[in-house]
Design an enzyme around this catalytic site. Structure first.
Site, PDB file in Angstrom:
ATOM      1  N   THR A   1     -68.391  87.666  -6.847  1.00  0.00           N
ATOM      2  CA  THR A   1     -69.110  87.114  -5.683  1.00  0.00           C
ATOM      3  C   THR A   1     -68.195  87.260  -4.484  1.00  0.00           C
ATOM      4  O   THR A   1     -67.029  87.654  -4.629  1.00  0.00           O
ATOM      5  CB  THR A   1     -69.421  85.608  -5.872  1.00  0.00           C
ATOM      6  OG1 THR A   1     -68.194  84.869  -5.749  1.00  0.00           O
ATOM      7  CG2 THR A   1     -70.054  85.316  -7.225  1.00  0.00           C
ATOM      8  N   ASN A   2     -68.674  86.939  -3.294  1.00  0.00           N
ATOM      9  CA  ASN A   2     -67.828  87.015  -2.106  1.00  0.00           C
ATOM     10  C   ASN A   2     -66.632  86.072  -2.224  1.00  0.00           C
ATOM     11  O   ASN A   2     -65.517  86.418  -1.870  1.00  0.00           O
ATOM     12  CB  ASN A   2     -68.624  86.666  -0.850  1.00  0.00           C
ATOM     13  CG  ASN A   2     -69.597  87.779  -0.486  1.00  0.00           C
ATOM     14  OD1 ASN A   2     -70.584  87.564   0.175  1.00  0.00           O
ATOM     15  ND2 ASN A   2     -69.327  89.001  -0.952  1.00  0.00           N
ATOM     16  N   CYS A   3     -66.887  84.877  -2.731  1.00  0.00           N
ATOM     17  CA  CYS A   3     -65.781  83.914  -2.826  1.00  0.00           C
ATOM     18  C   CYS A   3     -64.958  84.092  -4.106  1.00  0.00           C
ATOM     19  O   CYS A   3     -63.819  83.646  -4.184  1.00  0.00           O
ATOM     20  CB  CYS A   3     -66.305  82.496  -2.696  1.00  0.00           C
ATOM     21  SG  CYS A   3     -67.806  82.169  -3.624  1.00  0.00           S
ATOM     22  N   TYR A   4     -65.545  84.707  -5.135  1.00  0.00           N
ATOM     23  CA  TYR A   4     -64.840  84.956  -6.397  1.00  0.00           C
ATOM     24  C   TYR A   4     -64.994  86.440  -6.772  1.00  0.00           C
ATOM     25  O   TYR A   4     -65.808  86.789  -7.623  1.00  0.00           O
ATOM     26  CB  TYR A   4     -65.420  84.077  -7.510  1.00  0.00           C
ATOM     27  CG  TYR A   4     -65.149  82.597  -7.325  1.00  0.00           C
ATOM     28  CD1 TYR A   4     -63.938  82.047  -7.743  1.00  0.00           C
ATOM     29  CD2 TYR A   4     -66.114  81.754  -6.755  1.00  0.00           C
ATOM     30  CE1 TYR A   4     -63.695  80.696  -7.586  1.00  0.00           C
ATOM     31  CE2 TYR A   4     -65.864  80.407  -6.590  1.00  0.00           C
ATOM     32  CZ  TYR A   4     -64.654  79.874  -7.008  1.00  0.00           C
ATOM     33  OH  TYR A   4     -64.408  78.540  -6.849  1.00  0.00           O
TER      34      TYR A   4
END
Ligand code: SF4
Ligand code: SF4
Lengths: 442, 133
Positions: free
Chosen positions: A182-185
């Site tokens: 994901t963008n954050c992970y």
């Protein structure tokens, strides 16, 4: 002022043969000193003690603590009233396979960050459907490449329970994880080694442990069966049972008068707590001809910090043809608040009964009923008679280990650093009449 | 010639006496019965020491009768660290080599009674029973 004095005779704990072994020597002397102090404060009114009073004594090293086996001998000798007056705490213990066990692990973050979607520890899958680097490793989980029962009976040499034991033994464990990113992970895969001390949290949380009572398993069919109750030979060739009987925690408090949410316990060699009732908590008692009979009964959900536990008391376990699991050591202190509590805590193997169940046909087909009840005294004697046939019995639950749990907990309390906790909420008891449901198929 | 140590396992309908007699009479073997656990109700086991030129022929004859014949070369060892003294093995060990002492309920292993059937190596939930060559 003592109104009278009690003499503790030499033969005091020598009643019924088998128990005398554990009840002599050092115990007698220490017991005598403390019990006499208790007598001074005792009165002839019915006895009621509080947790606060008992804890005050534990703190000053004055509490009288005995194991459940010791209590039995004491009650036989002096009666319930005296025993209740003299003894403050009774310790129980069990060490047996407990399948509904597992651990929440929080690994810490990777660089770059990763929201782990699937996780394996030494090849055993852990449930990762919780926050980014958290997972729950179940004791009965098996490696993906395990042949299972394809070559019957499968051996199940390694599973989630074994991973937990390896972690607690401080062995490095291989962590593998995958993610979709994901963008954050952003990270998508990871393979590394971890140890228990390096990860952030490891919380043993067992949703169903310490079964109050359990079936004595036999096999009425003509073929050998391989079950979670061990290998059962055809035509009742053997019988297996799995509780520590008179040392078993919930058999000693069958109405949940003292064991409740928040009770501090011995768990896996360290300190733990009762978190809730366990799953399949169906406490029930029926009085038949003066005998209190129960089925599997109540269970406990227990929790504790895995990092302070020991591989001696959390042992990976394999049942031929069935699967892998974890054997757990659990000990629960029971405060003798009144005579009724003492009466149950002093129940003997002769007064405790297990239902005999056919695991060849009746159990797998979910056919209710049993082949009668048998006492733990008979089970422990090594032979029982069912339908006129004499059968050799084997335990699956270790008595020497159960005794060691009860003795260890007793020492902790005597040392003054293990205080009792009053439950913050009672658990459902037989009086609540919980009824078990089964799955309805449409 | 060094004697051969073997373990025989046979169904309850095979009678022991004639087979030992045959080994002596027909194959000219010296047979020493080290241990015998024969019970008409269940499977029997016997440990023999056999000496003689025709020992292989004698054993082939036993196998034809449906007797299982195994060399007693391996030994079974209990890993004391791993054994938790649960007792699960005691009801299945055919010779009582693994047994419970009462009232302590401690599990003991008497190697001399072991016929290396290896059942315990699979049955023991802690895998504490190990085969040593
Ligand atoms: S089954 Fe295994 S752990 Fe249990 S007593 Fe036998 S050898 Fe020991
Ligand atoms: S191998 Fe194990 S089960 Fe077989 S006789 Fe020896 S101790 Fe008993």
């Amino acid at each position: 002022m003592p109104m009278y004095s009690i003499g503790i005779r030499k033969g005091f704990f020598r009643s019924p043969g088998s128990r005398s072994l554990y009840l002599e020597g050092e115990f007698l002397k220490e017991y005598k000193d403390k019990a006499e102090q208790n007598l001074e404060v005792g009165s002839f009114m019915s006895i009621e003690k509080t947790y606060a009073e008992i804890n005050a004594k534990i703190k000053t090293g004055k509490a009288v603590v005995v194991t459940a086996e010791e209590l039995i001998a004491l009650v036989e000798e002096k009666g319930l009233t005296e025993a209740t007056r003299e003894v403050d705490v009774v310790t129980t213990g069990t060490f047996a396979p407990m399948c509904s066990s597992g651990a929440f692990l929080s690994f810490g973050h990777t660089k770059p960050r990763m929201k782990m979607q699937k996780v394996w520890l030494n090849g055993v899958s852990a449930y990762a459907g919780i926050a980014a680097v958290d997972a729950y490793l179940g004791a009965a989980e098996l490696p993906e490449e395990d042949p299972l029962n394809s070559n019957f009976p499968g051996e199940f040499r390694y599973g989630g329970g074994h991973v937990i034991q390896d972690l607690v033994a401080r062995k490095p464990v291989k962590l593998k994880a995958i993610a979709y990113g994901t963008n954050c992970y952003p990270r998508k895969s990871l393979e590394t080694m971890i140890t228990l001390d390096e990860i952030n949290e490891a919380i043993l949380f067992n949703p169903r442990n310490a079964y109050q009572n359990y079936n004595c398993a036999v096999n009425l069919t003509d073929r050998t069966v391989y079950t979670y109750m061990g290998m059962l030979k055809p035509q009742m060739g053997n019988a297996n049972y799995s509780t520590s009987g008179e040392l078993s925690p919930l058999l000693k408090d069958p109405h949940f008068k003292t064991i409740g949410v928040g009770t501090k316990i011995f768990l896996g060699g360290g300190v733990g707590y009762v978190a809730w009732n366990g799953t399949q908590h169906f406490p029930a008692m029926t009085n038949v001809d003066g005998k209190e009979l129960g089925g599997a009964g109540g269970t406990l959900a227990v929790i504790g910090d895995l990092k302070q536990m020991s591989p001696k008391w959390l042992v990976g376990t394999s049942f031929l043809g069935y699967g892998a699991t974890l054997s757990v050591g659990i000990g629960i202190p029971i405060p003798l608040l009144n005579e009724e509590i003492t009466r149950y805590a002093a129940m003997k193997d002769e007064d405790l009964f297990a239902p005999i169940v056919d695991y060849g046909e009746a159990y797998p087909s979910f056919t209710p009923g049993n082949l009668g009840y048998v006492s733990y005294a008979e089970l422990k004697s090594g032979k029982i008679t069912v339908q006129g046939k004499e059968i050799q019995t084997s335990p699956l639950s270790s008595m020497p280990r159960a005794r060691e749990v009860a003795a260890t907990l007793k020492k902790w309390i005597q040392k003054g650093d293990f205080l009792l906790t009053e439950p913050v909420k009672s658990l459902p008891s037989p009086a609540d009449g919980i009824v078990a449901h089964s799955i309805k198929e449409v | 010639m060094a004697p051969k140590r073997i373990v025989l396992r046979f169904r309850s309908d095979i009678s022991v006496k004639p087979i030992v007699y045959r080994l002596v009479k027909d194959f000219d073997l010296v047979v020493n019965i080290v241990r015998a656990d024969v019970n008409p109700q269940k499977e029997g086991t016997m440990v023999l020491e056999v000496t003689g030129d025709q020992s292989e022929k004698g054993l082939a004859y036993l196998r034809e009768l449906g007797v299982s014949v195994q060399d007693l070369k391996q030994g079974i060892v209990r890993n004391e660290e791993k054994c938790v003294m649960c007792g699960a093995c005691t009801g299945l060990c055919p010779t009582g080599a693994l047994y419970i002492e009462r009232p302590s309920m401690e599990v003991h292993f008497d190697e001399d009674q072991c016929i290396v059937c290896m059942l315990c190596t699979k049955i023991c939930p802690m895998r504490a029973m190990e085969v040593h060559l």
